[in-house]
Motif scaffolding. Structure first.
Motif, short mmCIF file in Angstrom:
data_model
loop_
_atom_site.label_atom_id
_atom_site.label_comp_id
_atom_site.label_asym_id
_atom_site.label_seq_id
_atom_site.Cartn_x
_atom_site.Cartn_y
_atom_site.Cartn_z
N UNK A 26 0.85 -1.19 0.00
CA UNK A 26 0.00 0.00 0.00
C UNK A 26 0.89 1.24 0.00
N UNK A 27 0.31 2.34 -0.43
CA UNK A 27 1.01 3.63 -0.42
C UNK A 27 0.27 4.60 0.49
N UNK A 28 1.00 5.50 1.14
CA UNK A 28 0.34 6.50 1.99
C UNK A 28 -0.73 7.25 1.21
N UNK A 29 -1.88 7.44 1.84
CA UNK A 29 -2.97 8.18 1.21
C UNK A 29 -3.97 7.31 0.48
N UNK A 30 -3.63 6.05 0.24
CA UNK A 30 -4.57 5.18 -0.45
C UNK A 30 -5.67 4.72 0.51
N UNK A 31 -6.87 4.61 -0.04
CA UNK A 31 -7.95 4.00 0.74
C UNK A 31 -7.77 2.49 0.67
N UNK A 32 -8.49 1.79 1.53
CA UNK A 32 -8.47 0.33 1.51
C UNK A 32 -8.89 -0.16 0.12
N UNK A 33 -9.92 0.44 -0.47
CA UNK A 33 -10.37 0.03 -1.80
C UNK A 33 -9.28 0.22 -2.84
N UNK A 34 -8.56 1.33 -2.80
CA UNK A 34 -7.49 1.59 -3.76
C UNK A 34 -6.38 0.55 -3.61
N UNK A 35 -6.05 0.20 -2.38
CA UNK A 35 -5.03 -0.81 -2.13
C UNK A 35 -5.46 -2.14 -2.73
N UNK A 36 -6.71 -2.53 -2.47
CA UNK A 36 -7.20 -3.81 -2.97
C UNK A 36 -7.28 -3.83 -4.49
N UNK A 37 -7.78 -2.75 -5.08
CA UNK A 37 -7.83 -2.67 -6.55
C UNK A 37 -6.45 -2.80 -7.15
N UNK A 83 -5.91 3.27 4.34
CA UNK A 83 -5.11 2.11 4.74
C UNK A 83 -3.99 2.59 5.65
N UNK A 84 -3.69 1.80 6.67
CA UNK A 84 -2.63 2.12 7.62
C UNK A 84 -1.66 0.95 7.69
N UNK A 85 -0.40 1.23 7.95
CA UNK A 85 0.58 0.13 8.04
C UNK A 85 0.12 -0.94 9.02
N UNK A 86 0.20 -2.18 8.57
CA UNK A 86 -0.14 -3.30 9.42
C UNK A 86 -1.61 -3.66 9.47
N UNK A 87 -2.48 -2.92 8.77
CA UNK A 87 -3.91 -3.24 8.78
C UNK A 87 -4.14 -4.68 8.35
N UNK A 88 -5.05 -5.35 9.06
CA UNK A 88 -5.50 -6.69 8.69
C UNK A 88 -6.89 -6.55 8.09
N UNK A 89 -6.97 -6.67 6.78
CA UNK A 89 -8.21 -6.49 6.03
C UNK A 89 -8.72 -7.87 5.66
N UNK A 90 -10.00 -8.12 5.92
CA UNK A 90 -10.56 -9.43 5.58
C UNK A 90 -11.89 -9.29 4.85
#
Length: 104
Positions: A26-37, A83-90
């Motif tokens: 992930x990159x700083x400023x990205x939302x969880x959706x942007x990271x997943x996409x 998104x934050x460093x270390x987030x556990x997304x499920x």
């Protein structure tokens, strides 16, 4: 000219989150959706009843199609949650409370 040069935009260093236990960059400023996409994931929720896949629909936090569980907190709108460093997304099934005591 490169638009990033015009804006002076420089993302900070990448960090790692996990999606269903798999490390994802992930990159700083990205939302969880942007990271997943960016990781090629387009669906991260199954609807109640029929279990149909869902991901981003409106992309601005108005609808609830992009609900995901982040750090054991269900019903987070992936399109607006940073998104934050270390987030556990499920992946979220239904209301996200099925396994919790008192769930529906």
């Amino acid at each position: 000219m490169n638009p990033l040069e015009l804006a002076g935009a420089r993302p900070g260093p990448a960090f790692t989150v996990t999606f269903d236990g798999r490390p994802v960059e992930a990159l700083p400023g990205q939302t969880v959706a942007a990271v997943l996409w960016a990781a090629g994931v387009t669906s991260w929720r199954a609807t109640r009843g029929e279990g149909r896949p869902r991901g981003v629909f409106c992309g601005i936090g108005v609808c609830f199609d992009c609900l995901v569980t982040v750090n054991d907190r269900p019903n987070q709108r992936a399109c607006v949650v940073p998104a934050r460093p270390g987030d556990a997304i499920t992946t979220q099934d239904g209301t996200g409370h099925e396994g919790a005591s008192g769930g529906h």
